[in-house]
Design a protein around this motif. Structure first.
Motif, PDB file in Angstrom:
ATOM      1  N   ALA A 112      -0.455   2.007   0.765  1.00  0.00           N
ATOM      2  CA  ALA A 112      -0.143   0.771   1.484  1.00  0.00           C
ATOM      3  C   ALA A 112      -0.058   1.046   2.974  1.00  0.00           C
ATOM      4  O   ALA A 112       0.330   2.129   3.406  1.00  0.00           O
ATOM      5  N   ILE A 123       0.893  -3.898   0.850  1.00  0.00           N
ATOM      6  CA  ILE A 123      -0.525  -4.051   0.515  1.00  0.00           C
ATOM      7  C   ILE A 123      -1.369  -3.096   1.342  1.00  0.00           C
ATOM      8  O   ILE A 123      -0.899  -2.481   2.292  1.00  0.00           O
ATOM      9  N   ARG A 124      -2.639  -2.990   0.947  1.00  0.00           N
ATOM     10  CA  ARG A 124      -3.651  -2.408   1.832  1.00  0.00           C
ATOM     11  C   ARG A 124      -4.225  -3.565   2.640  1.00  0.00           C
ATOM     12  O   ARG A 124      -4.647  -4.576   2.085  1.00  0.00           O
ATOM     13  N   GLN A 179      -4.293  -3.900  -5.528  1.00  0.00           N
ATOM     14  CA  GLN A 179      -2.937  -3.803  -6.079  1.00  0.00           C
ATOM     15  C   GLN A 179      -1.889  -4.002  -4.977  1.00  0.00           C
ATOM     16  O   GLN A 179      -2.150  -3.815  -3.782  1.00  0.00           O
ATOM     17  N   THR A 180      -0.652  -4.353  -5.388  1.00  0.00           N
ATOM     18  CA  THR A 180       0.468  -4.519  -4.478  1.00  0.00           C
ATOM     19  C   THR A 180       1.771  -4.181  -5.197  1.00  0.00           C
ATOM     20  O   THR A 180       1.812  -4.180  -6.438  1.00  0.00           O
ATOM     21  N   THR A 181       2.810  -3.921  -4.433  1.00  0.00           N
ATOM     22  CA  THR A 181       4.153  -3.744  -5.011  1.00  0.00           C
ATOM     23  C   THR A 181       5.116  -4.663  -4.272  1.00  0.00           C
ATOM     24  O   THR A 181       4.965  -4.920  -3.065  1.00  0.00           O
ATOM     25  N   ARG A 225      -6.345  -8.079   1.929  1.00  0.00           N
ATOM     26  CA  ARG A 225      -5.514  -9.254   2.173  1.00  0.00           C
ATOM     27  C   ARG A 225      -6.161 -10.575   1.749  1.00  0.00           C
ATOM     28  O   ARG A 225      -5.475 -11.566   1.490  1.00  0.00           O
ATOM     29  N   ILE A 262      -0.546   2.611  -4.725  1.00  0.00           N
ATOM     30  CA  ILE A 262      -1.358   1.438  -5.035  1.00  0.00           C
ATOM     31  C   ILE A 262      -2.809   1.740  -4.707  1.00  0.00           C
ATOM     32  O   ILE A 262      -3.122   2.483  -3.773  1.00  0.00           O
ATOM     33  N   TYR A 298       5.827  -7.840   0.260  1.00  0.00           N
ATOM     34  CA  TYR A 298       4.895  -7.135  -0.611  1.00  0.00           C
ATOM     35  C   TYR A 298       4.117  -6.118   0.218  1.00  0.00           C
ATOM     36  O   TYR A 298       3.625  -6.430   1.306  1.00  0.00           O
ATOM     37  N   LEU A 321      -4.055 -10.097  -5.482  1.00  0.00           N
ATOM     38  CA  LEU A 321      -3.598  -8.716  -5.681  1.00  0.00           C
ATOM     39  C   LEU A 321      -2.682  -8.639  -6.882  1.00  0.00           C
ATOM     40  O   LEU A 321      -1.778  -9.468  -7.069  1.00  0.00           O
TER      41      LEU A 321
END
Length: 392
Positions: free
Chosen positions: A99, A56-57, A85-87, A61, A81, A54, A65
């Motif tokens: 990210a 993330i920023r 948020q996450t992808t 953490r 994102i 995933y 998210l």
């Protein structure tokens, strides 16, 4: 006759490296690069995930998210994102905008569209390949003079290079002289022998990375041989003839070469096997007249032809010369360098059976040639000798 060292020096002095040529990279394995190659762009050209997980920023953490999409390798769609948020992301995919870190999929829990990160050891930029991590735009990728192996070809392809300038491998013609030969697989008639020299030489050339090989046949007739040699000279960078280089009534190689405009450099070397060896030049094209006996052919190929062809391709001579201890005594007459078929193991070398020039059976078992110098007659057990390690 001249000595082995004189013959090798004369060949080296008269062989020229072929002019560099541009080839597609898929045809360049085993060639020497003739130019410096520089990267066309940053590779990778984007921040790239090295894991399935995933994106993330890092600053988010510690919080749940929200999953808003996914990025697969090869996806050209751009995602972004924001905070919280996450992808989903897969190995080789570009990171979404915003990210900076990838969490391994094994280090998260997923519930109701949100993920929670369990990786307490996570650091900023984890599992992210930076832009230009492989190479930066305009950086030197591979330097002139490098031998292009499989990894080098893959590296060039991976940075977008499709063709390069290399030193070409020589194109070689083999002329088999004589009328006594029968092809393998046929029934021998009285007085015939199976023709093996073209098979030996083609295999040795292929093993050296030379694949553009033409095989011609010429009867023991001066006119036919001269016409065949002219054809070979027109289509090749180097010509190898087998047989017809001695002093018999049907040995026409030297005369046919002279009539074809070949300048003789030497004819006959103080060695066994291969004493009648011939070397000449047609402009800059080398012509080697090899004796017809199978063992002589291969011995002369490794000692004289292969170094010349390697120089034409701007490559180092591929066979290693080293020293070894004789397992048994050996005696020979003074005045000729002897090349014996041998087996080398753990610093020791054993002369094999069947050293006669017409016999190839011992060569088929050998992994080296033992080089016994011209002037010495008696070689004692446990004496140190020079050997040439054969290709595996």
């Amino acid at each position: 006759m001249i000595s082995v060292s004189e013959a090798k020096n004369l060949i080296d002095q008269n062989i020229k490296t072929l002019s560099p040529t541009k080839f597609p990279i898929q045809e360049c394995c085993g060639h020497i690069l003739a130019e410096d190659v520089f990267a066309l762009c940053d590779i990778p050209a984007f921040q790239q995930s090295s894991m399935d997980g995933y994106a993330i920023r890092f600053e988010d953490r510690l919080n749940p998210l929200t999953l808003i999409g996914e990025m697969a390798a090869g996806t050209t769609m751009r995602l972004k994102i924001g905070k919280g948020q996450t992808t989903r992301i897969f190995t080789g995919a570009a990171l979404p905008e915003g990210a900076d870190t990838v969490v391994m999929q094994e280090k998260v829990t997923l519930q109701d569209g949100d993920i929670n990160i369990l990786d307490t050891q996570l650091i900023p930029g984890a599992h992210v390949r930076a832009i230009g991590a492989e190479i930066k735009a305009s950086a030197l990728a591979i330097k002139h003079g490098h031998l292009l192996n499989a990894a080098a070809i893959g590296f060039l392809a991976g940075i977008g290079i499709s063709e390069v300038v290399v030193y070409p491998m020589p194109e070689v013609s083999i002329i088999i002289t004589g009328k006594e030969f029968c092809p393998p697989g046929k029934t021998l008639e009285f007085g015939q022998v199976y023709e093996s020299n073209s098979y030996t030489l083609k295999a040795a050339l292929t093993q050296a990375g030379i694949f553009n090989i033409k095989i011609l046949y010429a009867a023991d007739d001066l006119k036919i041989l001269q016409e065949t040699l002219v054809i070979a000279l027109q289509q090749s960078d180097a010509v190898l003839l087998t047989g017809g280089v001695s002093v018999g009534d049907y040995d026409y190689v030297a005369l046919a070469a002279a009539q074809s405009g070949v300048r003789k450099i030497f004819h006959k070397v103080k060695q066994k096997p291969g004493k009648p060896l011939y070397f000449g030049l047609h402009t800059s094209t080398p012509i080697f007249g090899l004796p017809g006996n199978p063992s002589s052919v291969l011995s002369c190929f490794y000692n004289y032809v292969l170094p010349a062809l390697s120089k034409m391709a701007n490559k180092d001579y591929p066979l290693k010369k080293t020293e070894a201890t004789l397992t048994e005594a050996y005696q020979k007459p003074s005045g000729l360098t002897h090349f014996l078929k041998g087996f080398y193991q753990d610093g020791m070398v054993k002369p094999l059976y069947a050293q006669e020039s017409f016999r190839l059976s011992s060569f088929a078992q050998a992994n080296c040639m033992i080089c016994l110098n011209e002037h010495q007659e008696n070689f004692k057990e446990n004496e140190i000798v020079v050997i040439l390690l054969l290709p595996e």
